[in-house]
Structure formats: C-alpha cells, structure tokens
Design an enzyme around this catalytic site. Structure first.
Site, mmCIF file in Angstrom:
data_model
loop_
_atom_site.group_PDB
_atom_site.id
_atom_site.type_symbol
_atom_site.label_atom_id
_atom_site.label_comp_id
_atom_site.label_asym_id
_atom_site.label_seq_id
_atom_site.Cartn_x
_atom_site.Cartn_y
_atom_site.Cartn_z
ATOM 1 N N GLY A 62 0.796 -1.218 0.000
ATOM 2 C CA GLY A 62 0.000 0.000 0.000
ATOM 3 C C GLY A 62 0.827 1.265 0.000
ATOM 4 C CG LEU A 63 4.474 1.565 1.488
ATOM 5 C CD1 LEU A 63 5.912 1.208 1.834
ATOM 6 C CD2 LEU A 63 3.977 2.676 2.400
ATOM 7 N N GLY A 64 2.382 2.372 -2.859
ATOM 8 C CA GLY A 64 2.475 2.893 -4.225
ATOM 9 C C GLY A 64 3.803 2.584 -4.880
ATOM 10 C CB SER A 65 6.226 -0.199 -4.479
ATOM 11 O OG SER A 65 5.376 -1.279 -4.821
ATOM 12 C CG ASP A 122 -0.909 4.010 -5.623
ATOM 13 O OD1 ASP A 122 -1.333 4.609 -4.622
ATOM 14 O OD2 ASP A 122 -0.865 2.769 -5.712
#
Length: 336
Positions: free
Chosen positions: A122-125, A169
């Site tokens: 959920g960190l937008g990697s 994102d």
C-alpha cells in the site's frame, strides 16, 4: 538444504512464502523448526546452531560477520521466469512510454533499479518505480516534462500493474502535496503540520481486493452496523484534512488513532497491525494507523520530534516490524 533445519519469520511474513516456494520447486519441503517475528532473535538462534535462515539484505548487513557466514542469494535475471517477467512489465512499460515521449526510439539503455521499500504494502511502489524510470529517461534526453505529462506517462505503466488503476498512486508520486481522493476525483490539499511520519512494514502482503470484497460482504449482511462505521471514516477524513490545513498535529494524530480503531472494527486490520499501532502509541506517537488497503501492509505513526520518531521506530522494530522508514513532513500550500 533439504536436510537442514529452517528458522523462518513469524506467520504472515511474505518472505516465508518465497522460501517455501523455492524449496518446493527443488523437490523438497523445508524442515521448519522455529518461527519468530524478530530478526535479531532469529539471528541468535542461527548463532546457537539451531538452524539456518534467509534474511533480507537489509538485515543481513546488520549481523556480525565474525559470528555468521552470510551467503548472498544469486541475482535473478528478469527473463528467468514468466512470473518475474510479469513483475517487471510495469517497469518496461514506463521505459517504453518515456522513450516514446522523447522520440528517441533508437537509443538503447541499461537500467538498474534500487528500492528500499517493498511492494504490495500500500505504499504505491509500482507507481514510484515507474515515475523514477520515466524521470531518468527524460533526464537522459534532457527533455522537460510537466507534472501533468509525467502523471499521464506513469498512468500508462500503472495500467499494466493494476489493469484499472484509480490513478491515486500515480498522482501522489508526481505531487508535492497531499491529495484527497473521493468518488474518483482528486484534490490537492494544504499541509501545515510539522513532525515526522514513521512507517513500519508489517511484512505481510496487503490485499485491497480481498479487503474490499470482505467489507462489501459485511455491509450487505449488516448495513445498519457497518454503514455508520464507514460514514465515521469519512468524518475522520475531514477532521484530518482540517488538521493538516490548521497545522494541528495533535488533532491529526487523534484522527489517525480513531480511524485505525474503526478499521479494526470493520475487519480491515489484522493482529500484527494492531500490535504495531499500539507499540507506536506506547512509545509516544501522536497517532498511528494502518496504511493501504488493509489485511497487511504498513503502519504509519506521527511523531512530534525527531527524538520521538527514533523512539517510535525502535519500538516498532521491537514489536516485530520487518523494517521502518522515517519521513520529515513538509509544509505546502494548495492553490485555490
């Protein structure tokens, strides 16, 4: 390795699945003798000859080379498997989109990427990786691009990663401002809160799809119970927006705490996330909550000072976080 005793991380850590899948691909099931959520305890067990372990490179660098024999894992070439090709597909699309934008289709590149944050948390990697590659290609061609153009290019890569991405994102990784996302619309927000965010990886893959499906099922079964809690999250979102604009760190932290408690009531949290948020609060965080779609992923905690942030970071690691990062919050002003 089939006759060696294995020591793994606690249940839910994604590395366990990777290890077990790799062993099965070689025709054996690993003999797991112990599990722990703390990497340093795991290392102590290895030091006492209780078994062998595989550690992320981040932790392997911390062990005493005089005590341990660390064997680096061979690098994996993207073409080695269909799964690896699929995982790199968004990166390839980002490169192709940027090269098409510049018009330099005949230029060849050697691209090497480094990332210290995990995927599926959920960190937008995927959006962050795509954006970094796009900017690198643009820099190589000395080509200027507006934020809107970089956003459009990043969204092309995100369509490969997520098929039907919301665009959030891609927007957040190309913006210097916080963004409110509601009903498919995004709006930049002003941010006047100081302090530091401490981010802790639970080590568990989050699943937005599963979380949404489970929440929908709960809502359909008990709308009078679930509906008010969902509405409460909307109210807390507005409280957080107002706190960001007013520079009220205490109010923002309180909203984070309340939001996590509501998410836990909705079944979106899991015990490891609840434990990490509590550890952050006990260590002095102004507030802490899960981040991302739920059922895993990361926890974010708000610290008033750098000293508090370090204490919170250490507490999160002691509570079983796979790794942590800190981010100094920057004030910003959204245009009307």
């Amino acid at each position: 390795l089939q006759h060696e005793p294995f020591i793994l991380f606690g249940s839910g850590f994604s590395l366990n699945e990777t290890i077990q899948t790799a062993c099965r691909s070689q025709g054996f099931t690993p003999n797991v003798v112990c599990r722990t959520g703390q990497w340093d305890l795991l290392a102590d067990m290895v030091a006492h000859h209780m078994g062998i372990a595989l550690l992320p490179e981040y932790y392997a660098r911390k062990i005493n080379p005089d005590t341990f024999a660390a064997v680096p894992e061979p690098r994996v070439v993207p073409g080695d498997s269909a799964a690896m090709k699929a995982s790199f597909a968004p990166v390839v699309r980002a490169f192709e989109a940027a090269r098409e934008f510049t018009g330099g289709l005949d230029q060849c590149f050697a691209i090497e990427t480094f990332s210290d944050f995990p995927h599926e948390r959920g960190l937008g990697s995927s959006a962050a990786s795509a954006g970094a590659i796009i900017r690198a290609v643009l820099d190589a061609y000395d080509r200027e691009a507006t934020d809107t153009e970089v956003l459009a290019l990043t969204n092309l890569a995100e369509q490969v990663a997520h098929v039907r991405p919301s665009g959030l994102d891609a927007a957040t990784t190309t913006s210097d401002l916080p963004i409110r996302f509601q009903s498919g619309e995004m709006r930049a927000l002003s941010q006047h809160v100081g302090g530091t965010l401490v981010i802790a990886d639970s080590g568990i893959h989050g699943s937005t799809r599963d979380a949404v499906a489970e929440l929908r099922a709960r809502y359909e079964a008990a709308p009078d119970t679930i509906g008010p809690r969902i509405n409460r999250l909307g109210e807390l979102t507005q409280v957080a927006i107002d706190a960001l604009d007013a520079g009220d760190a205490a109010a923002l932290g309180a909203a984070m705490d309340d939001a996590h408690d509501v998410l836990a009531e909705l079944g979106i949290s899991v015990p490891v996330l609840d434990g990490l948020t509590q550890a952050a609060r006990d260590a002095g965080a102004l507030g802490a909550k899960l981040s991302g779609g739920g059922l895993g992923g990361c926890v974010i905690a708000l610290a008033a000072t750098d000293t508090d942030a370090e204490a919170i970071r250490c507490a999160l690691l002691d509570a079983g976080a796979a790794q942590t990062w800190t981010y100094q919050m920057r004030t910003s002003e959204a245009s009307e």
